[in-house]
Design a protein around this motif. Sequence first.
Motif, PDB file in Angstrom:
ATOM      1  N   VAL A  13       0.820  -1.209   0.000  1.00  0.00           N
ATOM      2  CA  VAL A  13       0.000   0.000   0.000  1.00  0.00           C
ATOM      3  C   VAL A  13       0.855   1.261   0.000  1.00  0.00           C
ATOM      4  CG1 VAL A  13      -1.724   1.296   1.316  1.00  0.00           C
ATOM      5  CG2 VAL A  13      -1.891  -1.181   1.149  1.00  0.00           C
ATOM      6  N   TRP A  14       1.900   1.305   0.816  1.00  0.00           N
ATOM      7  CA  TRP A  14       2.689   2.525   0.956  1.00  0.00           C
ATOM      8  C   TRP A  14       3.441   2.889  -0.316  1.00  0.00           C
ATOM      9  CZ3 TRP A  14       1.067   5.568   4.364  1.00  0.00           C
ATOM     10  CH2 TRP A  14       0.527   5.093   5.552  1.00  0.00           C
ATOM     11  N   ILE A  15       3.956   1.908  -1.021  1.00  0.00           N
ATOM     12  CA  ILE A  15       4.634   2.201  -2.293  1.00  0.00           C
ATOM     13  C   ILE A  15       3.616   2.704  -3.316  1.00  0.00           C
ATOM     14  CG2 ILE A  15       5.889   1.181  -4.235  1.00  0.00           C
ATOM     15  CD1 ILE A  15       7.321  -0.601  -2.263  1.00  0.00           C
ATOM     16  N   GLY A  16       2.432   2.114  -3.323  1.00  0.00           N
ATOM     17  CA  GLY A  16       1.377   2.564  -4.222  1.00  0.00           C
ATOM     18  C   GLY A  16       0.929   3.980  -3.906  1.00  0.00           C
ATOM     19  N   VAL A  17       0.842   4.307  -2.611  1.00  0.00           N
ATOM     20  CA  VAL A  17       0.453   5.664  -2.216  1.00  0.00           C
ATOM     21  C   VAL A  17       1.514   6.669  -2.641  1.00  0.00           C
ATOM     22  CG1 VAL A  17       0.103   7.160  -0.203  1.00  0.00           C
ATOM     23  CG2 VAL A  17      -1.041   4.951  -0.329  1.00  0.00           C
ATOM     24  N   MET A  18       2.781   6.318  -2.457  1.00  0.00           N
ATOM     25  CA  MET A  18       3.853   7.233  -2.887  1.00  0.00           C
ATOM     26  C   MET A  18       3.829   7.437  -4.397  1.00  0.00           C
ATOM     27  SD  MET A  18       7.163   6.471  -0.503  1.00  0.00           S
ATOM     28  CE  MET A  18       7.172   4.699  -0.716  1.00  0.00           C
ATOM     29  N   GLY A  19       3.627   6.364  -5.142  1.00  0.00           N
ATOM     30  CA  GLY A  19       3.546   6.487  -6.597  1.00  0.00           C
ATOM     31  C   GLY A  19       2.355   7.315  -7.040  1.00  0.00           C
ATOM     32  N   GLY A  20       1.211   7.086  -6.403  1.00  0.00           N
ATOM     33  CA  GLY A  20       0.022   7.878  -6.716  1.00  0.00           C
ATOM     34  C   GLY A  20       0.206   9.341  -6.374  1.00  0.00           C
ATOM     35  N   PHE A  21       0.882   9.594  -5.244  1.00  0.00           N
ATOM     36  CA  PHE A  21       1.154  10.968  -4.841  1.00  0.00           C
ATOM     37  C   PHE A  21       2.030  11.670  -5.871  1.00  0.00           C
ATOM     38  CE2 PHE A  21       3.724  14.030  -2.365  1.00  0.00           C
ATOM     39  CZ  PHE A  21       2.697  14.861  -1.958  1.00  0.00           C
ATOM     40  N   LEU A  22       3.078  11.007  -6.348  1.00  0.00           N
ATOM     41  CA  LEU A  22       3.942  11.608  -7.364  1.00  0.00           C
ATOM     42  C   LEU A  22       3.192  11.842  -8.670  1.00  0.00           C
ATOM     43  CD1 LEU A  22       7.353   9.793  -6.852  1.00  0.00           C
ATOM     44  CD2 LEU A  22       6.859  12.206  -6.515  1.00  0.00           C
ATOM     45  N   LEU A  23       2.324  10.905  -9.036  1.00  0.00           N
ATOM     46  CA  LEU A  23       1.548  11.088 -10.262  1.00  0.00           C
ATOM     47  C   LEU A  23       0.588  12.262 -10.142  1.00  0.00           C
ATOM     48  CD1 LEU A  23       0.694   7.476 -11.459  1.00  0.00           C
ATOM     49  CD2 LEU A  23       2.095   9.167 -12.606  1.00  0.00           C
ATOM     50  N   VAL A  24      -0.080  12.374  -9.009  1.00  0.00           N
ATOM     51  CA  VAL A  24      -1.011  13.487  -8.820  1.00  0.00           C
ATOM     52  C   VAL A  24      -0.258  14.818  -8.812  1.00  0.00           C
ATOM     53  CG1 VAL A  24      -2.582  14.550  -7.141  1.00  0.00           C
ATOM     54  CG2 VAL A  24      -2.785  12.140  -7.695  1.00  0.00           C
ATOM     55  N   MET A  25       0.899  14.853  -8.132  1.00  0.00           N
ATOM     56  CA  MET A  25       1.699  16.078  -8.131  1.00  0.00           C
ATOM     57  C   MET A  25       2.077  16.486  -9.547  1.00  0.00           C
ATOM     58  SD  MET A  25       4.324  15.755  -4.914  1.00  0.00           S
ATOM     59  CE  MET A  25       5.536  16.682  -5.799  1.00  0.00           C
ATOM     60  N   THR A  26       2.469  15.517 -10.353  1.00  0.00           N
ATOM     61  CA  THR A  26       2.898  15.807 -11.721  1.00  0.00           C
ATOM     62  C   THR A  26       1.728  16.270 -12.583  1.00  0.00           C
ATOM     63  OG1 THR A  26       4.617  14.143 -11.524  1.00  0.00           O
ATOM     64  CG2 THR A  26       4.052  14.852 -13.732  1.00  0.00           C
ATOM     65  N   LEU A  27       0.637  15.546 -12.536  1.00  0.00           N
ATOM     66  CA  LEU A  27      -0.478  15.858 -13.419  1.00  0.00           C
ATOM     67  C   LEU A  27      -1.247  17.100 -12.984  1.00  0.00           C
ATOM     68  CD1 LEU A  27      -1.730  12.237 -14.078  1.00  0.00           C
ATOM     69  CD2 LEU A  27      -0.293  13.666 -15.538  1.00  0.00           C
ATOM     70  N   ALA A  28      -1.261  17.404 -11.691  1.00  0.00           N
ATOM     71  CA  ALA A  28      -1.952  18.598 -11.203  1.00  0.00           C
ATOM     72  C   ALA A  28      -1.040  19.820 -11.191  1.00  0.00           C
ATOM     73  CB  ALA A  28      -2.498  18.350  -9.805  1.00  0.00           C
ATOM     74  N   ASN A  29       0.217  19.619 -11.505  1.00  0.00           N
ATOM     75  CA  ASN A  29       1.215  20.696 -11.548  1.00  0.00           C
ATOM     76  C   ASN A  29       1.335  21.402 -10.199  1.00  0.00           C
ATOM     77  OD1 ASN A  29       3.216  22.043 -12.889  1.00  0.00           O
ATOM     78  ND2 ASN A  29       1.875  23.642 -13.658  1.00  0.00           N
ATOM     79  N   VAL A  30       1.409  20.613  -9.147  1.00  0.00           N
ATOM     80  CA  VAL A  30       1.590  21.149  -7.795  1.00  0.00           C
ATOM     81  C   VAL A  30       2.841  20.525  -7.195  1.00  0.00           C
ATOM     82  CG1 VAL A  30      -0.839  21.581  -7.344  1.00  0.00           C
ATOM     83  CG2 VAL A  30       0.136  19.382  -6.756  1.00  0.00           C
TER      84      VAL A  30
END
Length: 78
Positions: free
Chosen positions: A32-49
């Motif tokens: 779960v934690w690796i998936g959350v970190m990956g999702g967090f990086l993807l959201v940061m990238t795609l939302a430009n934040v």
Amino acid sequence: MECNIKNWTLMKWIRLVLGAALLIEGLRAHDVWIGVMGGFLLVMTLANVGCCSMGACSTPRRNTSGKRNENIDYEELK
């Protein structure tokens, strides 16, 4: 959205690839934690934040018009 698609920097591409790799690895390994970190990086990238996105860390540009403000009034404090 147009600004989010254009002008991708190297750091943004690295975040996208790393986020996708971590998300896939998290799903594959049922972690779960690796998936959350990956999702967090993807959201940061795609939302430009995130850190230094949208020029938050940049300094203001210099006045390139060549005009200087010659009429500066100073008041002496005693």
